[in-house]
Design a protein around this motif. Structure first.
Motif, PDB file in Angstrom:
ATOM      1  N   ASN A 207       0.791  -1.283   0.047  1.00 38.26           N
ATOM      2  CA  ASN A 207       0.185  -0.181  -0.091  1.00 38.26           C
ATOM      3  C   ASN A 207       0.939   1.287   0.118  1.00 38.26           C
ATOM      4  O   ASN A 207       0.309   2.407  -0.316  1.00 38.26           O
ATOM      5  CB  ASN A 207      -0.913   0.128   1.272  1.00 38.26           C
ATOM      6  CG  ASN A 207      -2.057  -0.904   0.996  1.00 38.26           C
ATOM      7  OD1 ASN A 207      -2.414  -1.255  -0.081  1.00 38.26           O
ATOM      8  ND2 ASN A 207      -2.537  -1.580   2.116  1.00 38.26           N
ATOM      9  N   HIS A 208       2.246   1.193   0.341  1.00 37.28           N
ATOM     10  CA  HIS A 208       2.885   2.576   0.698  1.00 37.28           C
ATOM     11  C   HIS A 208       3.541   2.849  -0.858  1.00 37.28           C
ATOM     12  O   HIS A 208       3.617   2.139  -1.833  1.00 37.28           O
ATOM     13  CB  HIS A 208       3.938   2.194   1.586  1.00 37.28           C
ATOM     14  CG  HIS A 208       5.384   1.355   0.789  1.00 37.28           C
ATOM     15  ND1 HIS A 208       4.987  -0.051   1.076  1.00 37.28           N
ATOM     16  CD2 HIS A 208       6.289   1.876   0.119  1.00 37.28           C
ATOM     17  CE1 HIS A 208       6.320  -0.513   0.577  1.00 37.28           C
ATOM     18  NE2 HIS A 208       6.801   0.279  -0.032  1.00 37.28           N
ATOM     19  N   PHE A 209       3.851   4.172  -0.889  1.00 32.53           N
ATOM     20  CA  PHE A 209       4.373   4.858  -1.869  1.00 32.53           C
ATOM     21  C   PHE A 209       5.973   5.238  -1.647  1.00 32.53           C
ATOM     22  O   PHE A 209       5.984   5.516  -0.415  1.00 32.53           O
ATOM     23  CB  PHE A 209       3.490   6.247  -2.388  1.00 32.53           C
ATOM     24  CG  PHE A 209       2.356   5.932  -3.070  1.00 32.53           C
ATOM     25  CD1 PHE A 209       2.324   5.785  -4.713  1.00 32.53           C
ATOM     26  CD2 PHE A 209       1.141   5.805  -2.619  1.00 32.53           C
ATOM     27  CE1 PHE A 209       1.316   5.258  -5.284  1.00 32.53           C
ATOM     28  CE2 PHE A 209      -0.043   5.373  -3.309  1.00 32.53           C
ATOM     29  CZ  PHE A 209       0.081   5.174  -4.492  1.00 32.53           C
ATOM     30  N   LEU A 210       6.741   5.402  -2.482  1.00 29.93           N
ATOM     31  CA  LEU A 210       8.154   5.703  -2.230  1.00 29.93           C
ATOM     32  C   LEU A 210       8.254   7.025  -2.772  1.00 29.93           C
ATOM     33  O   LEU A 210       8.003   7.237  -4.028  1.00 29.93           O
ATOM     34  CB  LEU A 210       8.952   4.417  -2.716  1.00 29.93           C
ATOM     35  CG  LEU A 210      10.538   4.698  -2.579  1.00 29.93           C
ATOM     36  CD1 LEU A 210      10.764   4.711  -1.282  1.00 29.93           C
ATOM     37  CD2 LEU A 210      11.303   3.628  -3.352  1.00 29.93           C
ATOM     38  N   VAL A 211       9.111   8.041  -2.244  1.00 28.44           N
ATOM     39  CA  VAL A 211       9.400   9.139  -2.661  1.00 28.44           C
ATOM     40  C   VAL A 211      10.862   9.417  -2.417  1.00 28.44           C
ATOM     41  O   VAL A 211      11.347   9.031  -1.294  1.00 28.44           O
ATOM     42  CB  VAL A 211       8.686  10.530  -1.995  1.00 28.44           C
ATOM     43  CG1 VAL A 211       9.012  11.647  -2.381  1.00 28.44           C
ATOM     44  CG2 VAL A 211       7.067  10.055  -2.105  1.00 28.44           C
ATOM     45  N   TYR A 212      11.499  10.025  -3.416  1.00 24.58           N
ATOM     46  CA  TYR A 212      12.843  10.228  -3.456  1.00 24.58           C
ATOM     47  C   TYR A 212      13.054  11.760  -3.794  1.00 24.58           C
ATOM     48  O   TYR A 212      12.919  12.001  -4.981  1.00 24.58           O
ATOM     49  CB  TYR A 212      13.794   9.148  -4.188  1.00 24.58           C
ATOM     50  CG  TYR A 212      15.275   9.970  -4.224  1.00 24.58           C
ATOM     51  CD1 TYR A 212      16.016  10.101  -3.244  1.00 24.58           C
ATOM     52  CD2 TYR A 212      16.119   9.955  -5.699  1.00 24.58           C
ATOM     53  CE1 TYR A 212      17.323  10.421  -3.301  1.00 24.58           C
ATOM     54  CE2 TYR A 212      17.134  10.094  -5.787  1.00 24.58           C
ATOM     55  CZ  TYR A 212      17.852  10.451  -4.635  1.00 24.58           C
ATOM     56  OH  TYR A 212      19.363  10.834  -4.593  1.00 24.58           O
ATOM     57  N   ILE A 213      13.557  12.518  -2.956  1.00 21.08           N
ATOM     58  CA  ILE A 213      13.851  14.037  -3.237  1.00 21.08           C
ATOM     59  C   ILE A 213      15.270  14.368  -3.129  1.00 21.08           C
ATOM     60  O   ILE A 213      15.625  14.270  -2.118  1.00 21.08           O
ATOM     61  CB  ILE A 213      12.650  14.956  -2.340  1.00 21.08           C
ATOM     62  CG1 ILE A 213      13.034  14.293  -0.835  1.00 21.08           C
ATOM     63  CG2 ILE A 213      11.395  14.759  -2.861  1.00 21.08           C
ATOM     64  CD1 ILE A 213      12.042  15.596  -0.174  1.00 21.08           C
ATOM     65  N   VAL A 214      15.991  14.578  -4.285  1.00 23.09           N
ATOM     66  CA  VAL A 214      17.289  14.996  -4.188  1.00 23.09           C
ATOM     67  C   VAL A 214      17.283  16.492  -3.349  1.00 23.09           C
ATOM     68  O   VAL A 214      18.374  16.307  -2.444  1.00 23.09           O
ATOM     69  CB  VAL A 214      17.789  15.237  -5.667  1.00 23.09           C
ATOM     70  CG1 VAL A 214      19.270  15.753  -5.471  1.00 23.09           C
ATOM     71  CG2 VAL A 214      17.846  13.953  -6.298  1.00 23.09           C
ATOM     72  N   ASN A 215      16.760  17.363  -3.700  1.00 25.64           N
ATOM     73  CA  ASN A 215      16.619  18.606  -2.853  1.00 25.64           C
ATOM     74  C   ASN A 215      15.499  18.691  -1.805  1.00 25.64           C
ATOM     75  O   ASN A 215      14.448  18.523  -1.989  1.00 25.64           O
ATOM     76  CB  ASN A 215      16.706  19.744  -3.774  1.00 25.64           C
ATOM     77  CG  ASN A 215      17.696  19.692  -4.837  1.00 25.64           C
ATOM     78  OD1 ASN A 215      18.738  19.374  -4.748  1.00 25.64           O
ATOM     79  ND2 ASN A 215      17.365  20.241  -6.150  1.00 25.64           N
TER      80      ASN A 215
END
Length: 357
Positions: A207-215
């Motif tokens: 169910n989860h979402f993955l987020v990757y934010i460089v800044n």
């Protein structure tokens, strides 16, 4: 053969590419005797890189992008003026590289898109083979489709390509999909360099979402979405140095510092992936069959090109806004491209050995 790597220290992708190529070369009897990483004041060198590289690693001051005060968009003017003002520092770095090269006597240097590598070949003109490697070099291909307009940005990026590849015997362009080589440009189209850790995963869809934010300035959008949808689980990786390894906001939102094992595990089980439009992690998501929302960093033309390229290859959808609702709306329309993409990626070892040896 004996190699030295020069690796850009911005983001995560160039480092994971270096790890994979390191393993391909060393597993086939070759030697990577030293790795030089461009230093960024905004980011620490991830521990996973040092743990997986069994060669000496030297960090040197290198040209880097400068972001705005909110750590979101690239400030082109400040990037230019800041890097020009540090020319003596970069000259010292070039001299340090020269000492390492003279001491190690490599057969070839592989430059993972660090401008310092191009400066080294421009200033010192060493008698050693130069292989330039990056997805950015695909923009040199005659068939690459650019975003409309922004002619100054396009010209600037192509100029950056010329600097990073200065003196290159061969230019290796990482690509989401096969394209013909262009020998007249010394251009070879190659598959993504995905690590075995990615390839052995057994993806699930939880169910989860993955987020990757460089800044980390984009964390505000993540928090805003979380306020509107508190029941949707989110795991977000960021680069905010003054935060702990794991910052648990509540039961459904957690911010993580870069952790290679944790990132891969959460990627393999996520429902969808939201990221700025870098190359490497989008490839990892495609390999695992994960739909992607790509949001190019503001003012970062290279990422705008990446997003268009990845969208054409079937990775997912792109947007100017860091909003998970866009990904939620896209999910029912996503078409699986993982099978063909995996076939292309799995040719990487043979392809790179053919070109580099």
């Amino acid at each position: 053969m004996k190699y030295i790597f020069i690796v850009q220290g911005e983001g995560r992708g160039h480092m994971t590419q270096a790890i994979t190529l390191f393993n391909i070369l060393t597993n086939n009897g070759h030697d990577v005797s030293h790795i030089i990483v461009g230093k960024s004041n905004r980011r620490a060198l991830p521990s996973f890189f040092l743990e997986q590289i069994n060669s000496p690693v030297t960090q040197l001051e290198s040209p880097n992008f400068i972001t705005d005060k909110n750590n979101r968009s690239v400030n082109v003017l400040r990037t230019f003026t800041s890097n020009v003002s540090k020319y003596r520092t970069f000259l010292n770095s070039v001299n340090h590289i020269d000492k390492i090269v003279k001491n190690e006597q490599p057969d070839a240097i592989i430059n993972f898109y660090d401008f310092l590598g191009g400066l080294y070949f421009f200033i010192k003109r060493p008698d050693v083979k130069h292989f330039a490697l990056a997805h950015q070099f695909l923009l040199n291909h005659n068939d690459f489709v650019f975003p409309k307009g922004r002619f100054y940005d396009k010209a600037s990026l192509l100029a950056g390509n010329r600097l990073a590849a200065y003196g290159a015997n061969k230019i290796l362009a990482l690509s989401f999909q096969p394209m013909k080589d262009e020998p007249n440009k010394k251009l070879h189209v190659v598959p993504p360099l995905l690590r075995d850790k990615i390839k052995v995963q057994q993806p699930q869809s939880k169910n989860h979402f993955l987020v990757y934010i460089v800044n980390h300035g984009y964390s505000k959008e993540v928090l805003d979405f979380h306020e509107r949808h508190p029941n949707i689980p989110i795991h977000c990786f960021w680069d905010k140095k003054d935060e702990p390894a794991e910052l648990k906001v509540d039961e459904t939102l957690t911010f993580h510092q870069l952790d290679d094992i944790k990132f891969i595990k959460l990627m393999s089980s996520c429902k969808g992936y939201l990221t700025t439009a870098g190359f490497e992690s989008v490839c990892e998501a495609m390999y695992m069959g994960k739909p992607v929302l790509m949001v190019p960093v503001e003012g970062h033309y290279e990422q705008a090109c990446n997003a268009m390229d990845a969208k054409q290859a079937g990775a997912g959808v792109s947007s100017e806004f860091f909003d998970l609702e866009i990904l939620l709306d896209y999910l029912p329309n996503h078409k699986e491209v993982g099978s063909e993409f995996r076939k292309w990626c799995d040719t990487s070892s043979d392809r790179f050995l053919e070109i580099l040896i």
